[in-house]
Design an enzyme around this catalytic site. Structure first.
Site, PDB file in Angstrom:
ATOM      1  N   ASP A  33     -43.598 -17.694 -55.618  1.00 22.73           N
ATOM      2  CA  ASP A  33     -43.133 -18.255 -54.346  1.00 22.73           C
ATOM      3  C   ASP A  33     -41.766 -18.920 -54.480  1.00 22.73           C
ATOM      4  O   ASP A  33     -41.014 -18.995 -53.521  1.00 22.73           O
ATOM      5  CB  ASP A  33     -44.133 -19.269 -53.794  1.00 22.73           C
ATOM      6  CG  ASP A  33     -45.420 -18.612 -53.325  1.00 22.73           C
ATOM      7  OD1 ASP A  33     -45.399 -17.395 -53.020  1.00 22.73           O
ATOM      8  OD2 ASP A  33     -46.449 -19.309 -53.267  1.00 22.73           O
ATOM      9  N   ARG A  64     -38.615  -7.827 -51.336  1.00 23.47           N
ATOM     10  CA  ARG A  64     -38.004  -9.148 -51.507  1.00 23.47           C
ATOM     11  C   ARG A  64     -37.081  -9.208 -52.720  1.00 23.47           C
ATOM     12  O   ARG A  64     -36.115  -9.969 -52.724  1.00 23.47           O
ATOM     13  CB  ARG A  64     -39.089 -10.221 -51.602  1.00 23.47           C
ATOM     14  CG  ARG A  64     -39.843 -10.406 -50.289  1.00 23.47           C
ATOM     15  CD  ARG A  64     -40.918 -11.472 -50.386  1.00 23.47           C
ATOM     16  NE  ARG A  64     -40.290 -12.784 -50.387  1.00 23.47           N
ATOM     17  CZ  ARG A  64     -40.748 -13.821 -51.093  1.00 23.47           C
ATOM     18  NH1 ARG A  64     -41.822 -13.695 -51.841  1.00 23.47           N
ATOM     19  NH2 ARG A  64     -40.137 -14.982 -51.043  1.00 23.47           N
TER      20      ARG A  64
END
Length: 149
Positions: A33, A64
């Site tokens: 994260d 991502r």
């Protein structure tokens, strides 16, 4: 952390040179994260900072990892991409850029910090969702970075 009184702590920090490292396996699982922030900080470390085993961040509606690499390169970061990770050659100045945070709070946080390190202005787009995750983030950032008169 120094316990000042019940429920109150003081953070003591010592500075030092950032050193490059390799993060993979179980270590990388703990920071998935925070990967954009780690990558941004890695641009300031001396040497090659390698982050592996992040293939799962490529799945979903947006890759991502590819987006992170693209945004770091917009700031002139020396970053390479391979299927399972990235390598960042640190120790080079970042340049200000217009960054697409893709409504991802982790990207907004990371590139706000990177913008503080950049040699020119950094503009962030797609930061709306950070307020849901970290209420008052930009106000707090401004309050701790403004010059004291």
């Amino acid at each position: 952390l120094v316990n000042e009184e019940e429920g109150s702590y003081r953070v003591e920090v010592r500075s030092g040179a950032l050193k490059a490292t390799r993060i993979a396996g179980k270590r990388v699982e703990k920071l998935l994260d925070q990967l954009p922030l780690v990558a941004g900080v890695a641009t300031q470390a001396q040497g090659e900072f390698v982050i592996r085993d992040i293939e799962q961040l490529r799945r979903g509606p947006r890759d991502r990892v590819a987006h992170l690499v693209e945004q770091l390169r917009a700031m002139d970061a020396k970053v390479g991409e391979f299927p399972e990770g990235v390598v960042i050659k640190g120790g080079f100045p970042l340049r200000g850029a217009r960054i697409d945070c893709a409504n991802d709070p982790a990207f907004a946080q990371a590139f706000a910090a990177a913008g503080l390190l950049a040699e020119a202005v950094t503009e962030l787009d797609g930061t709306e969702t950070i307020e849901e995750t970290i209420p008052g983030f930009f106000d707090t950032l401004a309050s701790i970075t403004e010059e004291k008169k």
